[in-house]
Design a protein around this motif. Structure first.
Motif, short mmCIF file in Angstrom:
data_model
loop_
_atom_site.label_atom_id
_atom_site.label_comp_id
_atom_site.label_asym_id
_atom_site.label_seq_id
_atom_site.Cartn_x
_atom_site.Cartn_y
_atom_site.Cartn_z
N UNK A 110 108.92 28.97 90.44
CA UNK A 110 108.80 29.46 89.07
C UNK A 110 109.58 30.75 88.86
N UNK A 126 108.06 17.60 92.78
CA UNK A 126 106.60 17.41 92.67
C UNK A 126 105.87 18.61 92.07
N UNK A 127 106.29 19.81 92.41
CA UNK A 127 105.52 20.98 91.97
C UNK A 127 105.54 21.11 90.44
N UNK A 128 106.51 20.45 89.79
CA UNK A 128 106.57 20.53 88.33
C UNK A 128 106.01 19.28 87.66
N UNK A 163 103.33 17.10 88.87
CA UNK A 163 101.95 16.64 89.08
C UNK A 163 101.17 16.79 87.77
N UNK A 223 101.86 15.77 84.84
CA UNK A 223 102.59 15.88 83.57
C UNK A 223 103.81 14.98 83.59
N UNK A 269 108.87 20.60 77.42
CA UNK A 269 108.19 21.87 77.16
C UNK A 269 108.30 22.85 78.32
N UNK A 270 108.18 22.35 79.54
CA UNK A 270 108.25 23.26 80.68
C UNK A 270 109.63 23.88 80.78
N UNK A 316 113.78 30.12 77.93
CA UNK A 316 113.56 31.37 77.19
C UNK A 316 113.23 32.51 78.15
#
Lengths: 515, 275
Positions: A390, A403-405, A407, A409, A417-418, A424
């Motif tokens: 992140x 995977x970390x992003x 799981x 979703x 959205x992520x 930004x």
């Protein structure tokens, strides 16, 4: 402005449907604002505050659906109400369609569709292997979208398939185009004489879309799953697919797309190519295969592979591709000079935020040796790994499909959205010079990419340069031309491929050092 | 269709079809709602979890250990029952306070742009662009300020029924607050029955579905995903907290995020609530 609307009694829709219908209404010409909401006291108060209230709403109840539309003229109102009815009817009818028989097993599905010759399996990994085996036993090819299938299971399935003359595409295969039909995440491309074998989903999409855009066409695009070309699996399906395309009358040129295969697999690929009488173009991202085989054209990037395949398919000299790319590099350099002058102060880093893992890898390969400090959450080779996915460090290239992003979703090709939030965040970092994005169109992907990206790019472009590429065609539901124009209008610099976008970023950063 | 789990608030009775969605079919009877749901939605006090959702089901009868869906009888004798209350979870206040920050960070990172998570980070307010969305934003802001300020009842009344969906965002937020207060009651032994009842009484008056949801929250009855989150928040495994948080956030379009926002607000600002 006149306000029009209606009340629908006793109709229930989920919030996604209501949100989408509201968005579509607001996008109509002549519509200033619109809302589609349940008739609760709270929502009625909000409709009043928003100027979307009608007197008849006063009698509505919590279970009524209120549609309030502010319009420029009566004509717009009529069209908006018609759209609302048709969109909501689609949702209802879809529910009715689901009353049709839905098979609960491979056997049941075969009975329901006796002519089927391929099963697309997308279930939890621990069950997927068994279902794939059932499909093979029934004589079907398999596209295995599921991941978390063990290597052992993959090997057993592929050996069985190979013995039976069937294909197992996967596991974790998200893209294929079979007989002109896009499967899972895939683009609508021209049909033609170029056959593709890919151990890379986004790689397949980029190559097939560029082929189509350059006037070429695809006979078959067979995905194998990325593990296929590694030592354990030994390239079973990659080689079978290559041989199948070699025998296919409609395939005149074969294109191979993958990260560098295991050495043993490469040897087998070389042996197979020597027996094929058709030209073969390869791109093994990150490493030259070192193969010296007549009829094999090795390329460095996905774009170069696609352009080379098209040139050969049209009877042109593939060397002209190199000439084209060199002259484009000159133009890129000029473009970069103008852009690097816009950077200020401490701005020096590239922050790549990718929805396609292969694009993240290709970017690392292109930047290697030319940029210092390239960090990634999915590093290629011995590249440094981000301590925290992140949080960017120096030049950072993030694969948001990891995977970390993902799981719990949707995949970043669907849900922006992520990534939008991260764009930004990166734009506020005074050391960010460029944000590099891939936008992947086609079936399965976000249907309104430009609508969601425009405000984000507009805002980010106030502080940084935003460079992107759009993978897709004008035949895709999203329409590549429309998306590219919209992104440019928002301030993005849109390049014709991921490789071109990466090369521009390099030139910009190099140029800014000289100032 | 195979029964996987039955919630502890699924009451005997005859139920008629209320509403049908992709992952859930809701039935309404004299004693309230029962939702037949897929694994993705998961366990809950009024949920019957099945392996495959048969879209043809439009009636439900619950009789002892037998469930009759659309004419087909299912024996529920061996079907696991889901305990929706948190009387079996830990009480480690230190762990909760330590982990709440992580949960909030995941919510702020992953919550859908149109959720009410702007109440935790005002920077998200810019995602509300249409006229309705801006008016919703303003009303929710004022309602939350009143609720955690000088006027609980007025604040709740402003929040209830606001937003899209069968259970509007405002109702999900209030449900989250009620669940948070129930957790605080368990962890800290607070005597908050009166406060919880007051919030609930001010919140109902909307659709029967919202009323059912709020009643469960008032009684401290959690869905399976949310209870799992609570268990993780009282533990010490950050990765499990992140995964559990994301599962909660994946519920509905913004439902999970709105409930999570209310839950966090109750835990962080619950001390400001007074009768």
């Amino acid at each position: 402005m006149p306000v029009k609307g209606t009340i629908k009694t006793g109709e229930y829709y989920d919030s996604v449907t209501l949100m989408i219908v509201g968005q579509r209404l607001r996008a109509l010409k002549g519509v200033i604002d619109a809302a589609v909401v349940m008739g609760t006291n709270g929502n009625r108060a909000i409709l009043k505050a928003a100027g979307l209230y009608l007197p008849e709403f006063e009698k509505s109840g919590d279970t009524d659906l209120l549609i309030g539309i502010s319009v420029e003229n009566e004509g717009a109102a009529d069209e908006a109400l018609r759209l609302t009815d048709s969109e909501l009817a689609k949702v209802k009818n879809k529910g009715d369609d689901e009353r049709e028989f839905r098979p609960r097993s491979i056997e049941g599905a075969i009975k329901a569709m006796p002519g089927a010759n391929i099963a697309l399996i997308s279930i939890a990994g621990r069950y997927a292997g068994l279902e794939a085996e059932r499909a093979l036993d029934a004589g079907l090819h398999v596209m295995l979208f599921s991941d978390n299938v063990s290597v052992r299971s993959e090997i057993e399935l592929k050996k069985k398939a190979s013995e039976k003359g069937l294909l197992v595409m996967g596991p974790d295969c998200g893209t294929a185009i079979i007989n002109g039909v896009p499967l899972a995440f895939a683009n609508v491309v021209n049909r033609g004489g170029i056959g593709i074998v890919a151990a890379s989903g986004t790689g397949l999409q980029e190559v097939s879309a560029i082929i189509s855009g350059e006037g070429g066409g695809v006979s078959q695009a067979i995905g194998t799953g990325s593990r296929d070309v590694k030592k354990d699996v030994g390239g079973i399906m990659f080689l079978d697919a290559l041989k199948a395309l070699a025998q296919d009358d409609k395939t005149k040129v074969i294109c191979l797309v993958s990260k560098p295969p295991h050495e043993g697999v490469l040897d087998e690929i070389a042996r197979t190519i020597r027996e094929i009488k058709k030209p073969v173009v390869s791109v093994f991202l990150g490493k030259s295969s070192g193969l010296k085989v007549d009829g094999l054209y090795e390329t460095r990037t996905l774009e170069e592979a696609a352009l080379t395949a098209v040139a050969i398919s049209k009877g042109r000299d593939p060397k002209e591709v190199g000439g084209y790319l060199r002259s484009r590099a000159v133009e890129t350099g000029s473009l970069a000079k103008g852009l690097s002058g816009k950077l200020k102060g401490r701005q020096k880093f590239i922050r790549g935020l990718f929805s396609g893992g292969t694009f993240c890898s290709e970017a690392q390969v292109i930047f290697a040796g030319k940029l210092e400090g390239i960090y990634s959450n999915a590093p290629v080779g011995d590249g440094p790994k981000l301590k925290n996915s992140l949080k960017s460090e120096f030049n950072t290239l993030v694969d948001l499909g990891e995977d970390e992003f993902t799981v719990g979703r949707p995949h970043p090709m669907i849900d922006y959205s992520l990534r939008n939030a991260r764009v930004l965040e990166e734009a506020k970092d005074p050391e960010t010079a460029i944000i590099l994005l891939d936008v992947v169109l086609g079936y399965g992907s976000n249907m309104n990419p430009h609508v969601e990206l425009q405000p984000v790019i507009r805002e980010a472009s106030e502080n940084v340069l935003v460079v992107c590429s759009v993978t897709g065609t004008d035949k895709d539901p999203q329409r590549k031309g429309v998306v590219e124009a919209a992104l440019k209008g928002a301030g993005a610099i849109v390049m014709p491929s991921n490789a071109a976008a990466c090369e521009l970023c390099l030139e910009i950063v190099e140029g800014s050092k000289c100032q | 269709m195979k029964l996987l789990c039955i919630g502890d608030n699924v009451c005997p009775g005859e139920y008629r079809l209320h509403s049908r969605f992709k992952r859930a079919i809701n039935f309404l009877g004299e004693k309230g709602f029962v939702s037949v749901v897929t694994r993705e939605v998961g366990a809950g006090p009024i949920n019957v979890v099945v392996d495959v959702l048969n879209p043809n089901v439009d009636s439900l009868v619950v009789e002892g250990n037998v469930l009759i869906f659309g004419g087909y009888t299912h024996d529920a004798t061996k079907c696991p029952r889901y305990n929706s209350r948190i009387d079996d979870v830990g009480t480690d206040a230190v762990a909760l306070e330590r982990n709440l920050g992580l949960f909030e960070r995941v919510v702020l990172s992953e919550a859908p742009s149109k959720s009410l998570a702007f109440l935790l980070d005002d920077g998200r307010a810019k995602n509300f662009s249409s006229g309705f969305e801006k008016a919703l934003l303003e009303r929710v802001r004022i309602g939350a300020d009143k609720l955690f300020g000088e006027d609980i009842v007025e604040g709740v009344k402003m929040l209830r029924g606001c937003g899209l969906g069968l259970t509007p965002s405002g109702d999900d937020l209030i449900a989250g607050i009620l669940l948070g207060l129930n957790l605080k009651r368990r962890i800290y032994g607070e005597r908050s029955d009166g406060l919880i009842a007051r919030i609930y009484d001010a919140a109902i008056g909307g659709s029967v579905f919202s009323k059912a949801l709020l009643a469960l929250a008032k009684n401290g009855q959690f869905t399976g995903h949310f209870k799992r989150l609570v268990v993780c928040l009282l533990g010490d495994n950050a990765e499990e907290i992140a995964i559990a948080s994301k599962r909660v956030l994946s519920l509905g379009e913004t439902s999970g995020a709105d409930t999570a926002t209310g839950f966090i607000l109750a835990l962080k600002r619950g001390h400001r609530l007074c009768l």
